[in-house]
Design a protein around this motif. Structure first.
Motif, short mmCIF file in Angstrom:
data_model
loop_
_atom_site.label_atom_id
_atom_site.label_comp_id
_atom_site.label_asym_id
_atom_site.label_seq_id
_atom_site.Cartn_x
_atom_site.Cartn_y
_atom_site.Cartn_z
N SER A 123 -0.51 -4.70 2.84
CA SER A 123 -0.83 -4.95 1.43
C SER A 123 -2.32 -4.90 1.13
CB SER A 123 -0.30 -6.32 1.00
OG SER A 123 1.03 -6.49 1.38
N ALA A 124 -2.60 -4.69 -0.15
CA ALA A 124 -3.99 -4.70 -0.60
C ALA A 124 -4.11 -5.55 -1.86
CB ALA A 124 -4.46 -3.28 -0.88
N VAL A 180 -10.24 -4.61 -2.15
CA VAL A 180 -10.13 -3.15 -2.10
C VAL A 180 -10.56 -2.59 -3.44
CG1 VAL A 180 -8.56 -1.19 -1.75
CG2 VAL A 180 -8.26 -3.31 -0.43
N ILE A 197 0.82 -1.20 0.00
CA ILE A 197 0.00 0.00 0.00
C ILE A 197 0.86 1.27 0.00
CG2 ILE A 197 -1.77 1.32 1.27
CD1 ILE A 197 -2.89 -1.32 2.23
N GLN A 215 -10.61 4.20 -3.49
CA GLN A 215 -9.50 4.99 -2.96
C GLN A 215 -9.67 5.20 -1.46
OE1 GLN A 215 -7.06 5.59 -5.11
NE2 GLN A 215 -5.82 6.40 -3.42
N ARG A 263 3.16 1.02 -3.43
CA ARG A 263 2.38 0.65 -4.63
C ARG A 263 3.09 -0.40 -5.49
NH1 ARG A 263 -2.27 4.00 -5.70
NH2 ARG A 263 -2.67 5.00 -3.73
N THR A 271 -6.43 -2.11 -7.36
CA THR A 271 -5.00 -2.23 -7.65
C THR A 271 -4.69 -3.27 -8.71
OG1 THR A 271 -4.87 -3.65 -5.72
CG2 THR A 271 -4.17 -1.37 -5.43
N GLN A 316 -11.03 3.27 0.68
CA GLN A 316 -10.65 2.05 1.40
C GLN A 316 -9.12 1.98 1.51
OE1 GLN A 316 -12.64 -0.69 -1.17
NE2 GLN A 316 -14.57 -0.60 -0.01
N LEU A 317 -8.47 2.29 0.41
CA LEU A 317 -7.01 2.20 0.40
C LEU A 317 -6.39 3.19 1.37
CD1 LEU A 317 -4.99 0.45 -1.26
CD2 LEU A 317 -4.52 2.52 -2.60
N GLU A 318 -6.97 4.39 1.45
CA GLU A 318 -6.44 5.40 2.35
C GLU A 318 -6.65 5.02 3.81
OE1 GLU A 318 -7.94 9.15 0.86
OE2 GLU A 318 -6.62 8.83 -0.89
N LEU A 347 -6.76 2.05 4.94
CA LEU A 347 -5.81 0.98 5.23
C LEU A 347 -4.40 1.55 5.40
CD1 LEU A 347 -7.23 -1.62 2.71
CD2 LEU A 347 -7.21 -1.88 5.20
N LEU A 348 -4.11 2.56 4.64
CA LEU A 348 -2.79 3.21 4.75
C LEU A 348 -2.65 3.85 6.12
CD1 LEU A 348 -0.21 4.01 3.14
CD2 LEU A 348 -1.40 6.12 2.51
#
Ligand code: C2E
Ligand code: CA
Ligand code: CA
Length: 732
Positions: free
Chosen positions: A707-708, A691, A502, A694, A505, A713, A696-698, A700-701
């Protein structure tokens, strides 16, 4: 049979009766005593009697006579009156008081009317004057002998009568059968003791009771014929079978579930023969308790019509009930529903947890299912994990829908076996009469077809039959046979979905997902065939193909200079269970010269828990060779997390359902937060699945999740379309 005979010998002491008869028998000898103080006189009498075959003794005087009497039995005494000291009158007096069985003929010279009447009043049988006429004396003796003989016979007869009556009463009362008499109104006038024990009423209550009070309501007509029997002989009722009601049914547990007494009754009319016109006075009958036999019969019947594991009706009984219900529905122009229920993934549970647990599970599930139903509904077990259900009267199709919903809800709660929670799910197909079929087989088949439709659609649901489904059942079978060829004919495809760091990338690895390029149906996703593969065992070959292909790919990548990416392969319960599971994987690694840590195995919690011991042993062995283990769909399975410590784990894959909860920027999820911090605590890698956005990714970050894997992705992509990654890409 033995039991029925032995009762005769238990109480009844036949030897008592025997002794009586012997006593009477001894009287056969006729003992005479001649009593006279003049020996000459006594001897002449003795000689006379001797000549006529009588055996006699002599007592010379009254005292001797009494002494003799005290020791011996004397049937007849020939007694002189005038004797010194103890006179004949004294002897008579003693005899009357103490030896009433001894008869006396007085032989005396004193012939006055007065003494004669006195003698007779003392109980003497006769009076003979001296000098006696031999004829008269012999006649008198014979008379006494005859009278005694008559008396003896009478006594003997009475004795016999008494003992035979005793015997009959004994037989009647101790009979294993009920013996009774009814008057012409049908009221009990006699019952034996057995009736009391079997029916539970005291005799007082039974006498005067009408038989109707004792008969089981449902058997009334049968009983009426037998109890009101007026015929005699061969046409009379013989072994008519029906049920009686014991007094307190709750207190009669020995009678099978029905708590009734099943009897076999034989009865005949009784007539008075006193007058010429035969008059019916009542009924005599014998009723045999056959409850025990009935129970055995019922048990056999039960076994023929039920599944012994769950005690539910079997296929045969189900068809029977359905046939009846259909006939009734046809007459009433009403509807009924037939359901086909199939437990999802039972084979996997059964294979991995063992048959004993599988059996217990089926029993528990059967109980839950029954709990959703009415008394009149029939639930049958028709196969390993297949059930059929008949709802005999429904007002509308929606009623069946309600029941199906109730069933799915009832089995939803996990069942606990040896600390393991098992989730049971069902696929239910429903067919309604007459709409979906008017024949038995069609209805069942259509319910079955609807069930398969549910299975193909993703299980744990119900569906009503629709004519479009008709081809589906055969399509399912087709799928099975097609799948067998799929491996050999190279119809399987591997798709890869990237797992991305994450923060950087960068792609850290890929998950391998299977696809099936079906020759007619096109590309099929695993949801279409993985279950069939598991149920048929084809999953083993499929899994092996995936592992081989994965290792081959890793080899190719390594040859291209890429040595840092991992490939993750999914492992099903059945694969893990295989004895040579480890060998197959290690063989592949060796064959392609791939380092163990490049391969990751994804196993769901549920699969791991199904046979923890085996899983630990196998996974440890693989871990020794560097193979990585990931827990797939983490968070959806067991609540107990203790297994995390006992297994050699490397990665947790957060199930996508939790990621889906994050919809907008700023959304949080307590469970995702908890999993992330737990993974960190345990030193495990973390992959968030599914995921898509965006936001969701943020999120998680922010949580510092490593990882995602998701559509955002990278979508699953055919292996062939993935360029060989190079070392530069990894470092750049
Ligand atoms: P899984 O192990 O959870 O695999 C991930 C599934 O999530 C894949 O579905 C993938 O296409 C899907 N997915 C990935 N990213 C996203 C996303 O962003 N959103 C959504 N909604 N879904 C996403 P797929 O390929 O249909 O596989 C389904 C399941 O079939 C897998 O679930 C796995 O349990 C099983 N499976 C797939 N391949 C194999 C195999 O080779 N062997 C075994 N035993 N099972 C397999
Ligand atoms: Ca997976
Ligand atoms: Ca997953």
């Amino acid at each position: 049979m033995h039991g029925e005979l032995s009762w005769l010998g238990t109480d009844y002491s036949s030897h008592v009766e025997e002794a009586h008869l012997q006593a009477v028998e001894q009287e056969d000898t006729f003992n005479l005593l001649i009593v006279d103080d003049m020996p000459r006189m006594a001897h002449s009498v003795q000689q006379l009697l001797d000549a006529y075959g009588f055996d006699s003794r002599i007592a010379e005087g009254g005292q001797e006579a009494l002494d003799y009497l005290a020791q011996h039995r004397v049937d007849l005494m020939l007694l002189d009156l005038e004797m010194p000291r103890v006179s004949g009158f004294k002897v008579l007096e003693q005899i009357q008081q103490h030896f009433p069985d001894t008869d006396v003929i007085v032989v005396s010279g004193e012939a006055s009317f007065d003494s004669a009447t006195r003698v007779l009043r003392y109980g003497a049988q006769d009076f003979i004057r001296k000098p006696y006429s031999p004829d008269a004396l012999v006649r008198a003796v014979r008379n006494v002998q005859q009278r005694r003989e008559q008396r003896r016979q009478l006594k003997r007869m009475q004795q016999q009568l008494r003992s035979s009556e005793q015997r009959h009463r004994f037989i009647v009362n101790n009979s294993p059968d009920i013996i009774y008499m009814l008057d012409d109104q049908g009221r009990l006038t006699f019952v034996n003791e057995r009736a009391e024990t079997l029916l539970g009423y005291p005799r007082d209550e039974l006498l005067g009771m009408h038989y109707a009070e004792l008969v089981h309501e449902e058997d009334f007509n049968k009983a009426l014929y037998a109890f009101a029997e007026r015929r005699t002989g061969e046409r009379a009722s013989y072994n008519v079978e029906f049920r009686l009601k014991p007094k307190d049914r709750d207190l009669a547990p020995r009678y099978f579930e029905s708590r009734t007494l099943t009897i076999e009754l034989s009865a005949m009319g009784v007539y008075s023969s006193a007058s010429d016109a035969r008059r019916f006075v009542g009924t005599y009958g014998v009723a045999r308790d056959i409850s025990e036999r009935k129970r055995a019969e019922e048990l056999i019947q039960f076994q023929l019509h039920h599944d012994l594991l769950t005690k539910l009706p079997n296929r045969a009984l189900f068809r029977d009930r359905l046939e009846q219900a259909m006939a009734l529905a046809a007459r009433h122009r009403s509807q009924l529903a037939v359901m086909y229920l199939d437990m999802d993934r039972f084979k996997v549970i059964n294979d991995s947890l063992g048959h004993q647990t599988g059996d217990q599970l089926l029993q528990a599930v059967a109980t839950r299912l029954r709990g959703c139903l009415r008394e009149s509904d029939t639930l049958a077990r028709v196969g390993g994990d297949e059930f059929t259900l008949l709802l005999p009267e429904i007002a509308q199709a929606a009623d069946a829908e309600q029941v199906a919903g109730k069933i799915l809800q009832a089995v939803e709660k996990p069942l606990l076996f040896e600390g393991i929670e098992i989730y049971v799910k069902f696929s239910i197909g429903i067919a309604v009469y007459p709409e979906d079929g008017t024949s038995l087989d069609t209805l069942i088949k259509h319910a079955d077809t609807a069930m398969y439709h549910v299975k193909a659609r993703g299980k744990n649901d119900f569906a009503f039959y629709r004519s479009e489904m008709r081809t589906l059942h055969s399509r399912q079978l087709q799928l099975e046979s097609d799948l067998r060829r799929a491996v050999a004919e190279e119809q399987l495809r591997m798709y890869l979905q990237p797992q991305v760091d994450i923060r950087t990338r960068q792609v850290t690895g890929y998950e391998a997902l299977v696809r099936w390029a079906h020759p007619q149906q096109g590309l099929l996703g695993p949801d279409r065939f993985i279950d069939v593969a598991e149920e048929t065992g084809l999953i083993n070959e499929l899994g092996q193909w995936m592992v081989t292909t994965a290792c081959q790919t890793l080899r190719r990548w390594a040859d291209g200079g890429c040595e840092h990416l991992t490939l993750a392969v999914n492992v099903s319960a059945r694969e893990l269970m295989q004895v040579n599971f480890c060998e197959q994987i290690l063989d592949n690694l060796e064959r392609f010269g791939v380092a163990g840590h490049r391969l990751e195995l994804e196993i769901t919690e549920n699969v791991l828990m199904q046979d923890m011991e085996q899983a630990v042993v196998k996974l440890k062995r693989l871990a020794q060779h560097g193979v990585r283990i990931a827990v797939d769909d983490f968070g959806t399975g067991y609540s107990s997390l203790s297994y995390l410590q006992s297994l050699p784990l490397h990665t947790l894959k957060i199930d996508r359902s939790f990621i889906h909860q994050i919809k907008r920027p700023g959304d949080t999820s307590a469970i995702v937060t908890a999993i992330v911090s737990m993974a960190r605590g345990l030193g495990l890698d973390l992959v968030a699945e599914g995921v898509e956005t965006q936001a969701q990714l943020e999120y998680l970050l922010d949580l510092d999740c490593s990882s995602a894997q998701g559509f955002l992705t990278g979508r699953p992509t055919p292996l062939e379309e993935i360029p060989v990654p190079n070392a530069r890409a990894a470092s750049g």
